[in-house]
Write a protein that holds these residues in place. Structure first.
Motif, PDB file in Angstrom:
ATOM      1  N   ASP A  57       0.827  -1.208   0.000  1.00  0.00           N
ATOM      2  CA  ASP A  57       0.000   0.000   0.000  1.00  0.00           C
ATOM      3  C   ASP A  57       0.860   1.257   0.000  1.00  0.00           C
ATOM      4  O   ASP A  57       0.492   2.260  -0.598  1.00  0.00           O
ATOM      5  CB  ASP A  57      -0.832   0.060   1.299  1.00  0.00           C
ATOM      6  CG  ASP A  57      -2.106  -0.730   1.182  1.00  0.00           C
ATOM      7  OD1 ASP A  57      -2.290  -1.380   0.146  1.00  0.00           O
ATOM      8  OD2 ASP A  57      -2.901  -0.703   2.140  1.00  0.00           O
ATOM      9  N   LEU A  58       1.996   1.186   0.701  1.00  0.00           N
ATOM     10  CA  LEU A  58       2.839   2.369   0.834  1.00  0.00           C
ATOM     11  C   LEU A  58       3.396   2.777  -0.525  1.00  0.00           C
ATOM     12  O   LEU A  58       3.378   3.951  -0.880  1.00  0.00           O
ATOM     13  CB  LEU A  58       3.984   2.113   1.826  1.00  0.00           C
ATOM     14  CG  LEU A  58       3.565   1.910   3.277  1.00  0.00           C
ATOM     15  CD1 LEU A  58       4.780   1.657   4.142  1.00  0.00           C
ATOM     16  CD2 LEU A  58       2.801   3.112   3.788  1.00  0.00           C
TER      17      LEU A  58
ATOM     18  N   GLU B 270       2.125   1.985  -3.410  1.00  0.00           N
ATOM     19  CA  GLU B 270       1.011   2.384  -4.275  1.00  0.00           C
ATOM     20  C   GLU B 270       0.558   3.784  -3.928  1.00  0.00           C
ATOM     21  O   GLU B 270       0.277   4.595  -4.808  1.00  0.00           O
ATOM     22  CB  GLU B 270      -0.145   1.388  -4.123  1.00  0.00           C
ATOM     23  CG  GLU B 270       0.197   0.058  -4.762  1.00  0.00           C
ATOM     24  CD  GLU B 270      -0.915  -0.968  -4.625  1.00  0.00           C
ATOM     25  OE1 GLU B 270      -1.811  -0.749  -3.787  1.00  0.00           O
ATOM     26  OE2 GLU B 270      -0.866  -1.966  -5.351  1.00  0.00           O
ATOM     27  N   SER B 271       0.505   4.053  -2.622  1.00  0.00           N
ATOM     28  CA  SER B 271       0.131   5.387  -2.188  1.00  0.00           C
ATOM     29  C   SER B 271       1.118   6.418  -2.736  1.00  0.00           C
ATOM     30  O   SER B 271       0.726   7.484  -3.207  1.00  0.00           O
ATOM     31  CB  SER B 271       0.094   5.429  -0.666  1.00  0.00           C
ATOM     32  OG  SER B 271      -0.154   6.717  -0.221  1.00  0.00           O
ATOM     33  N   ALA B 272       2.406   6.071  -2.699  1.00  0.00           N
ATOM     34  CA  ALA B 272       3.424   6.991  -3.206  1.00  0.00           C
ATOM     35  C   ALA B 272       3.226   7.233  -4.699  1.00  0.00           C
ATOM     36  O   ALA B 272       3.391   8.351  -5.189  1.00  0.00           O
ATOM     37  CB  ALA B 272       4.820   6.438  -2.940  1.00  0.00           C
ATOM     38  N   ARG B 273       2.850   6.191  -5.417  1.00  0.00           N
ATOM     39  CA  ARG B 273       2.638   6.359  -6.865  1.00  0.00           C
ATOM     40  C   ARG B 273       1.433   7.252  -7.131  1.00  0.00           C
ATOM     41  O   ARG B 273       1.452   8.067  -8.054  1.00  0.00           O
ATOM     42  CB  ARG B 273       2.472   4.997  -7.531  1.00  0.00           C
ATOM     43  CG  ARG B 273       3.782   4.228  -7.592  1.00  0.00           C
ATOM     44  CD  ARG B 273       3.603   2.876  -8.236  1.00  0.00           C
ATOM     45  NE  ARG B 273       3.053   3.018  -9.571  1.00  0.00           N
ATOM     46  CZ  ARG B 273       2.337   2.077 -10.175  1.00  0.00           C
ATOM     47  NH1 ARG B 273       2.082   0.944  -9.559  1.00  0.00           N
ATOM     48  NH2 ARG B 273       1.891   2.276 -11.392  1.00  0.00           N
ATOM     49  N   VAL B 274       0.381   7.094  -6.323  1.00  0.00           N
ATOM     50  CA  VAL B 274      -0.777   7.971  -6.485  1.00  0.00           C
ATOM     51  C   VAL B 274      -0.380   9.404  -6.110  1.00  0.00           C
ATOM     52  O   VAL B 274      -0.785  10.361  -6.748  1.00  0.00           O
ATOM     53  CB  VAL B 274      -1.958   7.494  -5.607  1.00  0.00           C
ATOM     54  CG1 VAL B 274      -3.089   8.506  -5.634  1.00  0.00           C
ATOM     55  CG2 VAL B 274      -2.460   6.135  -6.084  1.00  0.00           C
ATOM     56  N   ASP B 275       0.467   9.532  -5.084  1.00  0.00           N
ATOM     57  CA  ASP B 275       0.889  10.859  -4.630  1.00  0.00           C
ATOM     58  C   ASP B 275       1.804  11.565  -5.631  1.00  0.00           C
ATOM     59  O   ASP B 275       2.100  12.734  -5.450  1.00  0.00           O
ATOM     60  CB  ASP B 275       1.619  10.748  -3.279  1.00  0.00           C
ATOM     61  CG  ASP B 275       0.632  10.600  -2.122  1.00  0.00           C
ATOM     62  OD1 ASP B 275      -0.564  10.831  -2.335  1.00  0.00           O
ATOM     63  OD2 ASP B 275       1.065  10.248  -1.014  1.00  0.00           O
ATOM     64  N   GLY B 276       2.287  10.838  -6.622  1.00  0.00           N
ATOM     65  CA  GLY B 276       3.076  11.519  -7.647  1.00  0.00           C
ATOM     66  C   GLY B 276       4.410  10.895  -7.992  1.00  0.00           C
ATOM     67  O   GLY B 276       5.177  11.469  -8.752  1.00  0.00           O
ATOM     68  N   CYS B 277       4.723   9.732  -7.428  1.00  0.00           N
ATOM     69  CA  CYS B 277       6.008   9.103  -7.691  1.00  0.00           C
ATOM     70  C   CYS B 277       5.942   8.178  -8.903  1.00  0.00           C
ATOM     71  O   CYS B 277       4.903   7.588  -9.183  1.00  0.00           O
ATOM     72  CB  CYS B 277       6.450   8.257  -6.496  1.00  0.00           C
ATOM     73  SG  CYS B 277       6.883   9.203  -5.047  1.00  0.00           S
ATOM     74  N   THR B 278       7.061   8.066  -9.590  1.00  0.00           N
ATOM     75  CA  THR B 278       7.199   6.974 -10.547  1.00  0.00           C
ATOM     76  C   THR B 278       7.474   5.714  -9.734  1.00  0.00           C
ATOM     77  O   THR B 278       7.705   5.785  -8.531  1.00  0.00           O
ATOM     78  CB  THR B 278       8.378   7.215 -11.497  1.00  0.00           C
ATOM     79  OG1 THR B 278       9.565   7.261 -10.693  1.00  0.00           O
ATOM     80  CG2 THR B 278       8.232   8.525 -12.241  1.00  0.00           C
TER      81      THR B 278
ATOM     82  N   GLN C 241      10.788   6.060  -8.112  1.00  0.00           N
ATOM     83  CA  GLN C 241      10.780   7.018  -6.988  1.00  0.00           C
ATOM     84  C   GLN C 241      10.101   6.417  -5.763  1.00  0.00           C
ATOM     85  O   GLN C 241      10.541   6.645  -4.639  1.00  0.00           O
ATOM     86  CB  GLN C 241      10.044   8.299  -7.394  1.00  0.00           C
ATOM     87  CG  GLN C 241      10.882   9.232  -8.231  1.00  0.00           C
ATOM     88  CD  GLN C 241      10.066  10.433  -8.656  1.00  0.00           C
ATOM     89  OE1 GLN C 241       8.903  10.317  -9.035  1.00  0.00           O
ATOM     90  NE2 GLN C 241      10.677  11.608  -8.590  1.00  0.00           N
TER      91      GLN C 241
ATOM     92  N   LYS D 294      12.140   6.541  -2.450  1.00  0.00           N
ATOM     93  CA  LYS D 294      11.738   7.453  -1.385  1.00  0.00           C
ATOM     94  C   LYS D 294      10.950   6.776  -0.269  1.00  0.00           C
ATOM     95  O   LYS D 294      10.880   7.289   0.833  1.00  0.00           O
ATOM     96  CB  LYS D 294      10.893   8.590  -1.968  1.00  0.00           C
ATOM     97  CG  LYS D 294      11.708   9.530  -2.833  1.00  0.00           C
ATOM     98  CD  LYS D 294      10.853  10.683  -3.321  1.00  0.00           C
ATOM     99  CE  LYS D 294      11.644  11.623  -4.206  1.00  0.00           C
ATOM    100  NZ  LYS D 294      12.677  12.353  -3.467  1.00  0.00           N
ATOM    101  N   ILE D 295      10.303   5.661  -0.564  1.00  0.00           N
ATOM    102  CA  ILE D 295       9.454   5.029   0.450  1.00  0.00           C
ATOM    103  C   ILE D 295       9.998   3.655   0.870  1.00  0.00           C
ATOM    104  O   ILE D 295      10.362   3.446   2.023  1.00  0.00           O
ATOM    105  CB  ILE D 295       7.996   4.893  -0.056  1.00  0.00           C
ATOM    106  CG1 ILE D 295       7.460   6.254  -0.484  1.00  0.00           C
ATOM    107  CG2 ILE D 295       7.120   4.249   0.999  1.00  0.00           C
ATOM    108  CD1 ILE D 295       7.397   7.300   0.611  1.00  0.00           C
TER     109      ILE D 295
ATOM    110  N   LEU E 269      12.573   2.530   4.359  1.00  0.00           N
ATOM    111  CA  LEU E 269      11.955   1.644   5.342  1.00  0.00           C
ATOM    112  C   LEU E 269      12.695   0.318   5.439  1.00  0.00           C
ATOM    113  O   LEU E 269      12.609  -0.381   6.447  1.00  0.00           O
ATOM    114  CB  LEU E 269      10.490   1.397   4.979  1.00  0.00           C
ATOM    115  CG  LEU E 269       9.592   2.626   5.097  1.00  0.00           C
ATOM    116  CD1 LEU E 269       8.202   2.335   4.574  1.00  0.00           C
ATOM    117  CD2 LEU E 269       9.518   3.079   6.543  1.00  0.00           C
TER     118      LEU E 269
END
Lengths: 292, 408
Positions: free
Chosen positions: A183-184, A186-194, A197, A201-202, A206
């Motif tokens: 989910d993390l 996927e959330s980052a991709r929705v937030d604007g990451c390739t 990225q 970044k995520i 972690l």
């Protein structure tokens, strides 16, 4: 209600529970732990004792050295070959660690996140390469290194070390990434990451404890690896410490005390690494067992 | 930190300005999201095809709160993920802002999503979490701060901005996840069961807050839930899905009052509608529904439907909601009617304060139990036999073969 066991003498529930209660009692557990620790420590202790003798005194069968001496250490440490070997080992272990991390972290991530054609086969293949007893691969490995002209060279040993430890580290990293909810990303991709990225970044920050554990383990494993290094090096200029120690084993005699002293010195760096980084090793290896 | 400019910046600002121009008076054909002929086929471990979503067509209006509801495995989450771009449709097209986005990455779609587990980045503070979508798009710092503070204010989490997600309660994490979606000022909000990890009380509280936030922010929202109560309370329109098929789409009250088939009738409403097997026959110019243990004369509007109906009359199921069964003893003589009465034995009484839920078993009958929701003054105990009067204006008849509601 009649079961097939009726009529047989069965150990009663209470008796069985009592047996387990004893087995699980702190005293018994501590006894087992002490025994296990001794099992590991006694050979090392013995080696330290041996290193305090002279080469001749080893054969007089006392456990405790009569006249403890540091002469074996002196003999090992003044030799140029020892320091050269330490240097070689540092180069080999560091390079191997960097290469294994660079390769295993993205690979583990890919195996944890993406379904692609043949992904399972590929992953089993990665693990399968570790199922062979390494000794079985010695001959082809020697031939390949000879053909590549890498005998008696650091790149030859480093190649072997990467081959040896990469599959295990891919496996550890995959499990580590699987413990990080997708989910993390996927959330980052929705937030604007390739995708890349989201990884950088995520997922990667972690996974830092896992990366640290892998780096430490790779360093330790390649530091102490003996067999493959022995096969490709006969030459002092590329000899790692694990093989250099073995040089005290001669054709006709073994210089036991010198061998012991060299071994003790060779394991010191690994002890330091373990003491300083044990937190990461433990958290890295148990990560898969924890949920969030 | 990140000086690269992404293509998405442009499309993003376009989305924002498009919204700023005219969300207020949205006409019926001002569709924000369109799901067109979308089918999604997955392969299971053995390589068999599983159709998760089958030929779905939905037009979502600007500013609308649309809820996808259905049992687990009905395809609701898959549909949402296809709108998000986290899954690719096997067939069909997703359009956002009248632009085909089917092949685009999630980041290029002008959407924000709230996940079931909130998906807060554990290594970042609340502020960093909320600003992440803006930082990655290289917004200027003062604008980032302004938007984060504004969103935090709306959600009442200003004092939490410097904490890590692990230091927050479930409800607070939920708010941060919403906040991260709000700061984007996206064209569409997507929410995947955002309340299901909260305890019952907090869930109802957050439900009200979501309603409030939606009214304040006014953005198109697609919301997935398995909870029909959430669907009813939140949705401007509700989409009921089952087995990857769209069952019915409409305002919640319409789905409740006029379900298209037995599935929707049974899924929407708590306790669910009662289904009593019956046959229908004509008697003295009237239609009579005859169950094992009851016989009711059907009202005129049902008779009209049955006149047109060409299917067999003996394969119909009588459907009535629990609240449309009333305790005969509490009705005055005018309301009491012999030809609408159903007699059965009380099995379980569940007082809810405002009503009593009665689980009834019909005497001498194979018919399964059914539920009545009667007034709290009804003094009945398990084992009592009682007469219930059905409000037949709200009854339905379902075709046993197709499950279709013939009174729809």
């Amino acid at each position: 209600m009649r079961s097939a066991d009726n009529g047989h003498e069965r150990i009663s529930y209470e008796k069985r529970q009592a047996f387990w209660d004893v087995l699980e009692s702190p005293k018994v557990i501590h006894l087992i732990l002490v025994f296990s620790v001794l099992l590991v420590l006694i050979p090392i202790f013995w080696e330290v004792l041996t290193s305090l003798k002279t080469n001749d005194a080893v054969y007089s069968l006392n456990y405790i050295p009569r006249d403890p001496t540091l002469s074996s250490y002196y003999q090992v440490l003044i030799g140029e070959r020892y320091w050269k070997a330490v240097f070689n080992s540092l180069v080999i272990s560091t390079t191997t660690t960097i290469a294994v991390i660079i390769l295993s972290v993205p690979a583990g991530y890919a195996f944890s996140r993406y379904r692609f054609r043949g992904d399972n086969i590929l992953f089993i293949g990665v693990l399968f390469s570790r199922l062979f007893p390494p000794i079985g691969l010695i001959v082809p490995y020697y031939r390949i290194m000879a053909w590549l002209g890498l005998l008696n060279s650091l790149p030859g040993i480093i190649t072997a070390q990467i081959y040896l430890w990469l599959p295990l580290m891919i496996y550890i990293m995959r499990n580590f990434f699987m413990s990080i909810p997708s989910d993390l990303d996927e959330s980052a991709r929705v937030d604007g990451c390739t995708r890349l990225q989201a990884f950088r970044k995520i997922a990667l920050p972690l996974a830092a404890p896992g990366v640290a554990a892998c780096a430490i383990l790779t360093f330790l494993y390649s530091w102490r690896e003996f067999l493959f290094s022995l096969i490709v090096t006969t030459d002092l200029k590329s000899m790692p410490i694990s093989v250099a120690v073995y040089q005290f084993v001669g054709d006709v005699s073994v210089q036991w005390a010198s061998l012991a002293a060299a071994s003790v010195v060779a394991i010191l760096p690994t002890i330091l690494v373990v003491v300083f980084f044990q937190r990461y090793i433990v958290s890295g290896l148990t990560a898969g067992a924890l949920k969030e | 930190m990140n000086n690269t400019t992404y293509d998405t910046d442009m499309s993003d600002s376009k989305f924002i300005s498009a919204n700023a121009d005219g969300p207020a008076e949205s006409t019926d054909d001002d569709y924000n999201v369109q799901i067109r002929d979308v089918t999604k086929v997955f392969q299971d471990q053995d390589g068999n095809d599983i159709v998760a979503v089958d030929d779905l067509n939905i037009d979502i209006r600007r500013g609308e709160f649309l809820v996808f509801v259905g049992p687990s495995g009905c395809g609701k989450t898959t549909s949402l993920r296809m709108v998000a771009g986290l899954e690719t449709p096997t067939e069909g097209q997703i359009r956002i802002e009248d632009q085909d986005v089917t092949g685009l990455d999630p980041r290029e779609r002008g959407i924000a999503m709230v996940f079931q587990n909130y998906a807060l980045y554990p290594h970042m503070t609340v502020r960093e979490n909320m600003s992440f979508p803006l930082r990655i798009r290289s917004y200027p710092d003062d604008e980032i701060n302004e938007r984060v503070e504004h969103a935090a204010e709306i959600l009442g989490i200003t004092e939490l901005l410097d904490r890590k997600p692990s230091q927050l309660s479930g409800g607070q994490q939920q708010r941060v996840a919403l906040g991260r979606a709000i700061v984007r000022e996206p064209s569409v909000f997507l929410m995947d069961e955002p309340l299901s990890n909260l305890d019952a009380k907090l869930r109802i509280q957050m439900r009200t807050e979501l309603n409030e936030i939606h009214q304040r922010v006014g953005k198109t929202t697609i919301y997935v839930t398995h909870d029909q109560a959430e669907a009813m309370t939140l949705g401007d329109r509700v989409v009921v899905l089952n087995d990857g098929h769209l069952q019915q789409i409409g305002p919640p009250q319409e789905l409740y009052d006029n379900p298209i088939n037995r599935f929707v009738a049974g899924f929407i409403g708590e306790p669910p509608m009662n289904f009593l097997p019956s046959t229908v026959h004509e008697e003295g110019g009237n239609y009579v529904a005859d169950g094992d243990f009851f016989e009711v004369t059907l009202p005129d509007h049902i008779a009209g439907v049955l006149d047109e109906w060409n299917g067999p009359l003996d394969q119909l199921t009588f459907g009535i909601r629990p609240e449309d069964l009333n305790n005969a003893e509490l009705l005055d003589d005018e309301e009491y009617a012999e030809d609408r009465s159903i007699r059965a034995t009380v099995k379980i009484v569940e007082p809810m304060g405002s009503d009593r839920f009665l689980t009834m078993v019909p005497a001498n009958s194979e018919t399964p139990e059914f539920t009545a929701r009667v007034s709290p003054e009804s003094e009945v105990e398990p084992g009592d036999e009682m007469t219930l009067i059905a409000n037949l204006d709200k009854m339905h008849l379902f075709d046993d073969r197709s499950g279709e509601n013939i009174t729809y």
